[in-house]
Design a protein around this motif. Structure first.
Motif, PDB file in Angstrom:
ATOM      1  N   TYR A   1      -3.517   5.838  -2.820  1.00 35.61           N
ATOM      2  CA  TYR A   1      -3.055   4.832  -2.593  1.00 35.61           C
ATOM      3  C   TYR A   1      -3.039   3.815  -3.702  1.00 35.61           C
ATOM      4  O   TYR A   1      -3.828   3.775  -4.224  1.00 35.61           O
ATOM      5  CB  TYR A   1      -3.473   4.232  -1.307  1.00 35.61           C
ATOM      6  CG  TYR A   1      -3.631   4.878  -0.042  1.00 35.61           C
ATOM      7  CD1 TYR A   1      -2.639   4.891   0.726  1.00 35.61           C
ATOM      8  CD2 TYR A   1      -4.652   5.712   0.361  1.00 35.61           C
ATOM      9  CE1 TYR A   1      -2.634   5.679   2.072  1.00 35.61           C
ATOM     10  CE2 TYR A   1      -4.613   6.553   1.307  1.00 35.61           C
ATOM     11  CZ  TYR A   1      -3.540   6.169   2.230  1.00 35.61           C
ATOM     12  OH  TYR A   1      -3.605   7.309   3.263  1.00 35.61           O
TER      13      TYR A   1
ATOM     14  N   LEU B   1      -8.055   5.087  -5.030  1.00 35.54           N
ATOM     15  CA  LEU B   1      -7.113   3.723  -4.992  1.00 35.54           C
ATOM     16  C   LEU B   1      -6.593   3.560  -6.575  1.00 35.54           C
ATOM     17  O   LEU B   1      -7.348   3.675  -7.089  1.00 35.54           O
ATOM     18  CB  LEU B   1      -7.762   2.765  -4.297  1.00 35.54           C
ATOM     19  CG  LEU B   1      -8.341   2.482  -2.961  1.00 35.54           C
ATOM     20  CD1 LEU B   1      -9.123   1.578  -2.669  1.00 35.54           C
ATOM     21  CD2 LEU B   1      -7.264   3.200  -2.017  1.00 35.54           C
TER      22      LEU B   1
ATOM     23  N   ILE C   1       0.947  -1.293   0.038  1.00 35.21           N
ATOM     24  CA  ILE C   1       0.062   0.173   0.031  1.00 35.21           C
ATOM     25  C   ILE C   1       0.965   1.219   0.098  1.00 35.21           C
ATOM     26  O   ILE C   1       1.664   1.537   0.959  1.00 35.21           O
ATOM     27  CB  ILE C   1      -0.875   0.118   1.269  1.00 35.21           C
ATOM     28  CG1 ILE C   1      -1.696  -1.330   1.476  1.00 35.21           C
ATOM     29  CG2 ILE C   1      -1.965   1.175   1.122  1.00 35.21           C
ATOM     30  CD1 ILE C   1      -2.521  -1.797   0.171  1.00 35.21           C
TER      31      ILE C   1
END
Length: 1460
Positions: free
Chosen positions: A751, A778, A710
């Motif tokens: 992320y 994301l 991550i």
């Protein structure tokens, strides 16, 4: 006048026994002394049965009423210190000088209860003078906190003395006191008037008040209708005001079993009683609306203390007050003070909003527990309150000095804890709630709410020496109860106290055999603990320990769901003791658990203080995830970052520390590390949330994706491993770990996510416990160019680069349009350069990413391709070439090979060199489904079929030919062709087939059986290179075999797929003896004209193949593992090839008929005494077409382990096949044998050669022998089958130790077992654990190597058989085979200290249940069908059973000819 009545027992059969009236109690003394023998049962009239011994049987009316006392028990008003001889009560009493009282314990020693006589009463009845000084201090604490909350605790004082008493007049060591049975029965009574029998019904009732019962209860295991409590109220139905039953203001003094048990009885009030000094429980209640109110219970010993010799096998953990089986109960104002195990074990209450049926009254309030192992308890396997199956409420409980747990709630329900006060426990509140299993991928809305409560650490001054007495049997055999929650604890100690443990949202953790605070299943997908309006106090460093208000559980390595606090109050607590996060457990980093790096439970913990009342300002605390970064023992460091994250877009390595200089969970400028917490604290920040990532692919447990990186936009890298393996497979780990990951992210950031292996085709994301205000971007990396369909709450969301002027999906080359300001959750974009799928997620939205059913075709073009070709609109031409409509072509690119980063990445990781100068890339797909949950199968099938047709056309040369015939496309040529197939992330470059050749000829063939040498054919291209792949992944090309010139002869297993560069024949054979030639040819693939095979001549002829007679044996069709006694069952076997164990589909190839005789195998070393039962319908059915033989309508008469024997023959004596079944366990009809799903508590290790039994084919015989040895010879109460595993020979099983008789048998049986190391032939006992207790094994007088006895050389037992058909004399041939099924060796042991090796799957040997063959009966074979059996076979190809011969002696009838 005082009265004493001596009786053996009393039977009240329809009449009444009256000792005082409710409104006119006796003032004189009455003693009823029960002197009966413990071996003499009281019989009911008219042969209606027995009610046991030393009993008052109430089948009419019983009234016992002593002189009324205004207070049965009360509290101390002030602390009574050791050495005092007077105490002050909180209220006046009318007790008398000479009365006997108890003072309950207020520390962790339940034997610190004191018993004294009164010598004086003063102060208006509040000051009691005692005959002697107090031995212990009995405290009163009164704390008032600034928020107005009060915690008050005081020792209790209970009155024992009453003027009416029932006394056990014959105390004995067998713990058999008296009991009072109040129940009903019916019997036939002779009516002389009518000269007939009349059915008469008797029903008892008991009105009991102010009576003392001394020596009550009988420690005897009995069913609920005959349990031996002091008062056993059974089957009285609803409470009846005209014949009421109640027990009020009585004392129960020193018994052997619970004082009161209510069963199948409703509405009975049990009030104001004192129960002192007994075993197991004090009050047990079932039924509806019974009232348990204002009772004092003191000094309840664990049931194992009653039978110390068998305590090691006792798993009873009943509560001192027990209501787990109650439908509903009213339980208020009770105090349990002093219980070796559980104070209360209850079913709990319904949560607010639940509508209860009319007439149901269930309520708990103001109940209190002192000085117990665990205070308030609900266990996972308890039924709970049946009228609320989703949530359970615990309200109004107070605990003090419940030394391990204040509240221990372990349930498959959501939990609300309301208005509870918890103090001075190692763990104040421990909760485990379970929703849907993680493998279901279902969201459960799991929650635990703790509200309006107080949680106090060390409230008692100067009590550092007050620790549990670990020398008691209860503690010795209750070690699994010791909390392992505290991260500050030292080895072997529970150490610091914890107010509230982080919650467990997971499945059953197999208590009490496993540690109470352990995990036993994957964490659930979701869960939240909310702590609101809770007062924390007295958490500091004290008594050489660290007490923590909220503790991340040290015993949960897998995953700990978030905790949110608001409106809390914190007093007398150090700021450094608010929360603590222990370090990851290095012991979990092993192949059986977390594998090669830390799991995440102690590295991804999240605590959010919403309003700042816990930390002083709104804040977030989370784990120091980067702890031990670079430590290879913990498996974390830069070397574990997925390699794809370390490469730039052009495939070159990057310096990761420049872009991502930080490690751990991403942190903003307000975050600071708090050493006292071992966590980061981010002040004025509350937008961190847990992100759950799930692989939804079917291989989620078997394909590892971790470590998962991550990588945040502010330069942090965090690594996630996922939960550990919780499987248990025959003594070894199952090597399964679910690919569900728990990350912590902060809203408002981006992320990037990288997986270590190929990204799943379907992956899911959700932010837990968040709303639409929490947003994050994301980006997930994919290993290849894809179209990724994004679904937000099941609805398809178009990418931001979708062409708006097209109704169908056309993607444009434009920049990423996903921003935090995007208004639609699920807004997405796929970056074709970086291969990252970007999407917006918020707390209200579940996001699914699913790789589209996309076909990516790559045409390699030569350097001579003319420039105008690249500017021509060739989409229509390509559509016509590929046989699709134009709208199905979503994208066409022409790119220079040197400029394509994706090609470069691929080439860098493979040995393939680039051939083409240009690449024409074509993407084909159907329109995305509008919803993920809809039925999209038809669209998917169409895409897969199209993919197969395109591949087939290219590999057959058809596509290239049509390309050359197209007026636009023929401007250039195809020099290579690659396909990325649907749901695949690699491109396979294909070749065109030129010839099919036999690489390996078939050989060693026998009739109807697979040839021992299977044919291998390979396809070559025009350059002579082997073609690795023909056809698509789901529709590979197939090769078929046919016999040349013999139309009546066929092949078996004659079709094989082509993959991995060759044909995959496994069962090829010929169904007739003789010499033959076989032609192999390609089956025409989808989309190809049938002339293709002929034109290219894709056939190949074998050399001559000689086929000999078959060599056959028998194999069990379906195993019969467990049956009940006298249960009818069928046993089916199949005729199989001896070498390959493949079933022969047709066994009617000659003029002979088949027959079989069935019997019990009688030569087990240890046998049961059952017989094989056959009735008139028992028969043997031969089905020649299916090749099966079924013995029907069989049964076995007694419990034990058995093997069925079949002697199978042919009428011409050509074949004689002895067959023995698997080991069949026969149980009682009322018994259930459980499955062993986790590491069992009982196991045996024998020194011996496991492989010898496998090779000899006697493993099933050994199985039966050991089972009978344990159950029949040693009489151990097994409640599972046994499992055998290698190492040397390990035996796993569980036993039923719930009943005291069973515990006695376990103790004696295991002791006998330990002293008999040579009890099993060819094995020597070396290690024995029974129900968790390790036994010392007697030294063997015979070594395992010198033992000459054999498992197959035992005395013959009884054989009962039936023969159907014409049977000749049988020739029995000893054979050696074995099964890898059920006893296979698996990697990595789950049993500590027993298995250290890694084992490969077993290979099957050459021989099976072999048939002897008569060479004189071979000629002139033909087919004949005899008694066909309808229905399909459920053939088990994994299980083989070698026959074992009675007496171990085999007498061949004829010579064995090897036809191979």
């Amino acid at each position: 006048m005082n009265n004493t009545l001596y009786v053996d027992s009393i039977l009240i059969n329809g009449g009444q026994l009256i000792v005082g009236w409710p409104n006119n109690p006796l003032r004189s003394k009455v003693d009823i002394i029960i002197t009966g023998s413990s071996s003499v049962n009281v019989l009911l009239p008219n042969n209606a049965g027995s009610i046991g011994q030393k009993v008052i049987g109430v089948l009419g009316g019983l009234d016992l009423h002593g002189m009324h006392r205004n207070v049965s028990w009360t509290r101390l008003a002030t602390t009574a210190s050791a050495g005092q001889n007077s105490i002050t009560l909180s209220e006046p009493v009318d007790w008398l000088v000479g009365d006997e009282i108890i003072l309950t314990t207020t520390d962790t020693r339940i034997d610190h209860v004191e018993r004294h006589n009164i010598t004086g009463i003063s102060g208006g009845g509040t000051i009691i003078t005692l005959t002697g000084a107090l031995a212990y201090t009995h405290i009163v604490l009164h704390n008032v906190f600034p928020n107005g909350e009060i915690y008050h605790v005081a020792g209790a004082v209970g009155l024992l003395t009453r003027n009416v008493r029932v006394i056990n007049g014959n105390p004995s060591l067998d713990k058999i006191g008296f009991r009072i049975l109040v129940t009903d029965y019916a019997t036939d009574v002779w009516n002389p008037v009518g000269s007939e029998y009349l059915t008469t019904y008797y029903k008892g009732y008991a009105r009991i008040s102010d009576t003392q019962f001394i020596g009550f209860g009988q420690y005897i295991d009995a069913p609920k209708e005959d349990r031996r409590e002091g008062f056993h109220l059974f089957n009285l139905g609803s409470w009846n005001a005209s014949r009421p039953t109640y027990i009020n203001s009585c004392s129960f003094d020193t018994g052997y079993y619970p004082a009161i048990g209510i069963w199948s009885t409703d509405g009975v009030p049990i009030t104001n009683n004192v129960v002192y000094n007994t075993f197991e429980s004090a009050i047990v209640v079932t039924g509806l609306n019974n009232i348990i109110q204002k009772n004092l219970v003191s000094t309840v010993y664990w049931s194992g203390q009653a039978q110390p010799d068998f305590a090691a096998f006792n798993t009873n953990n009943d509560g001192a007050i027990m209501s787990t089986a109650a439908d509903s109960v009213v339980m208020r104002d009770n105090l349990v003070s002093g219980a070796q195990r559980l104070a209360y074990r209850i079913q709990g209450n319904s949560c607010p909003g639940t509508v209860l049926p009319s007439g149901i009254n269930n309520d708990y309030d103001n109940n209190e527990a002192h000085s117990a192992m665990s205070g308030i308890n609900l266990w996972f396997l308890d039924s709970g309150f049946q009228y609320d199956t989703r949530c359970v409420l615990f309200k109004g409980f107070k605990t003090y000095k419940t030394w391990y747990y204040g509240l221990y709630i372990n349930t498959p329900h959501n939990i609300i804890i309301d208005s509870c006060k918890i103090a001075d426990s190692i763990v104040g509140i421990f909760t485990l709630a379970s929703g849907h299993a993680a493998v279901s991928h279902e969201f459960s809305n799991n929650s635990i709410i703790i509200r309006n409560s107080m949680v106090l650490g060390a409230i008692t001054p100067n009590d550092c020496d007050d620790i549990p007495d670990t020398t008691t049997l209860s503690e010795k055999f209750g070690s699994t109860a010791v909390p392992r929650v505290s991260g500050t604890q030292s080895s072997g100690s529970s150490s610091g106290r914890t107010g509230i443990s982080f919650p467990y949202f997971t499945g059953f953790n197999m208590i009490p055999m496993h540690p109470w605070s352990s995990i036993g299943n994957y964490p659930n997908i979701d869960g939240l603990m909310r702590i609101t309006n809770v007062t924390f106090a007295f958490f500091n460093d004290i008594c050489l320990r660290r007490d923590i208000a909220i503790q991340v559980s040290q015993n949960n390595d897998d995953g700990q769901h978030p905790v949110v606090t608001d409106h809390t109050s914190v007093y007398n607590t150090s700021s450094g003791n608010l929360v603590f996060n222990g370090r990851p457990n290095l012991g979990a980093v092993n192949p059986s658990d977390c594998v090669d790096m830390d799991c995440d439970g102690l590295k991804k913990s999240l605590l959010i203080d919403i309003d700042g009342t816990f930390f002083g300002q709104p804040s977030t605390a989370f784990s120091q995830a980067e702890y031990n970064w670079g430590d290879q023992a913990h498996g974390v460091g830069d070397y574990r970052i997925p390699t794809v994250a370390l490469a730039s877009a052009n495939g070159t390595l990057i310096n990761i520390n420049i872009s991502y200089p930080y490690r751990g969970i991403s942190r903003g400028p307000t975050c600071t590390y708090q050493p006292s917490y071992q966590m980061y604290l981010c002040r004025n920040t509350t937008d961190y949330r847990m992100l759950v990532i799930e692989s939804v692919d079917p291989d989620t447990e078997t394909r590892r994706l971790s470590p998962v990186a991550i990588m945040s936009d502010n330069g942090y890298i965090d690594l996630i491993n996922g939960p550990q393996d919780h499987g248990w497979c025959n003594g070894y780990t199952c090597q399964k770990r679910i690919s569900t990951f728990m990350a912590i992210v902060e809203g408002g950031h981006q992320y990037d996510i990288y997986l270590t292996s190929t990204t799943p085709n379907h992956i899911r994301f959700r932010l837990l416990n968040a709303d639409s205000s929490i947003k994050t971007i994301l980006a997930l990396y994919y290993n290849s160019l894809q179209q990724v369909d994004v679904y937000a709450n099941d609805v398809y969301i178009s990418p931001t680069n979708k062409a708006q002027n097209f109704t169908n999906l056309i993607l444009l080359d434009q920049s990423n349009g996903v921003t935090l300001s995007s208004t639609t959750p699920g807004t997405n974009f796929f970056n074709r350069t970086t291969q990252m799928a970007f999407f917006l997620i918020d707390g209200d939205t579940l996001i699914d990413l699913k790789i589209a059913d996309l076909i990516v075709l790559t045409f390699g073009l030569p350097a001579t391709t003319p420039q105008p070709f690249f500017s021509t609109n060739i989409v229509a031409n390509l559509a016509a070439l590929l046989g699709v409509t134009v709208d199905k072509i979503r994208r066409v690119d022409v790119v220079s090979a040197n400029g394509r980063t994706r090609i470069q990445r691929r080439s860098a990781s493979s040995s393939r060199s680039l051939l083409a100068t240009y690449y024409l890339e074509v993407q084909i797909r159907e329109e995305p489904p509008s919803t993920l949950s809809g039925n999209n199968l038809a669209l998917s099938v169409a895409t897969y079929n199209l993919n197969a047709e395109i591949i087939n056309r290219y590999q057959s040369g058809n596509l290239t030919e049509q390309w050359q015939n197209d007026p636009v496309l023929n401007a250039t040529s195809i020099i290579e062709f690659g396909v990325q197939e649907p749901q695949n992330q690699t491109t396979a470059y294909l070749s065109m087939i030129n010839q099919l050749v036999i690489e390996r000829q078939p050989g060693i063939c026998r009739e109807r059986s697979p040839c021992e040498t299977q044919p291998v054919l390979i396809a070559r291209d025009s350059a002579g290179h082997i073609i690795t792949k023909l056809g698509s992944n789901d529709q590979p090309w197939q090769i078929t075999a046919t016999i040349i010139g013999s139309p009546g002869v066929g092949v078996v297993g004659g079709i094989a797929n082509y993959s991995s560069g060759q044909s995959q024949f496994t069962t090829f054979g010929i169904n007739a003896t003789g010499t033959y030639q076989v032609q192999f040819s390609i089956i025409t693939p989808r989309g190809i004209d049938s002339s293709f095979v002929t034109n290219i001549n894709l056939t190949s002829d074998s050399s001559s193949i000689t086929v000999a007679l078959p060599r056959i044996t028998a194999k069990q069709d379906v195993d019969i593992d467990v049956i009940s006694k006298n249960e009818i069952f069928n046993l089916t076997t199949a005729i199989v090839d001896q070498k390959s164990q493949v079933k022969l589909d047709n066994i009617a190839w000659n003029t002979f008929t088949w027959s079989a005789a069935v019997s019990l195998y009688g030569s087990l070393q240890h046998q049961s005494n059952g017989i094989l039962i056959q009735n008139l319908s028992s028969t043997v059915i031969i089905n020649p077409q299916s090749g099966t033989i079924t013995a029907t309508n069989l049964a076995i008469s007694e419990v034990g382990a058995y093997i069925i024997k079949l002697d199978i023959t042919t009428s011409n004596n050509q074949y004689s096949i002895p067959f023995t079944s698997n080991c069949i366990i026969v149980k009682e009809n009322s018994t259930t044998l459980n499955a062993i799903t986790s590491s069992p508590s009982s196991n045996i290790t024998y020194q011996g050669d496991y492989d010898k039994f496998v090779t000899a084919g006697t493993l099933e015989t050994l199985h039966c022998t050991i089972y009978n040895y344990l159950t029949v010879v040693k009489k151990l109460p097994l409640n599972t089958n046994i499992i055998l595993a290698k190492g040397s020979v390990n035996v796993f099983y569980e036993m039923d130790n719930s009943a005291s008789a069973n515990r006695s048998q376990i103790s004696s049986g295991c002791s006998e077992l330990a002293s008999d190391p040579n009890g099993i032939s060819d094995l020597v006992l070396s290690n024995l654990t029974c129900a968790g207790t390790q036994y010392t094994v007697k030294s063997s007088s015979i070594s395992s190597s010198s033992s000459s006895s054999s498992i197959t050389a035992s005395n013959a037992g009884l054989i009962a058989g039936v023969v159907v058909g014409v049977c000749a004399a049988l020739a029995l041939l000893a054979a050696a085979t074995y099964s890898a099924y059920k006893y296979k060796k698996l990697p990595s042991s789950k049993v500590a200290g027993q298995f250290n090796e890694l084992y490969e799957p077993l290979e099957q040997p050459q021989l099976g249940n072999a048939a002897t063959t008569n060479p004189s009966s071979i000629a002139n074979s033909s087919s004949q069908q005899t008694r066909p059996l309808s229905g399909q076979s459920h053939f088990n190809d994994q299980r083989v059973h070698t026959p074992v011969q009675d007496g171990g002696i085999v007498t061949p009838k004829c010579e064995l000819i090897d036809f191979a």
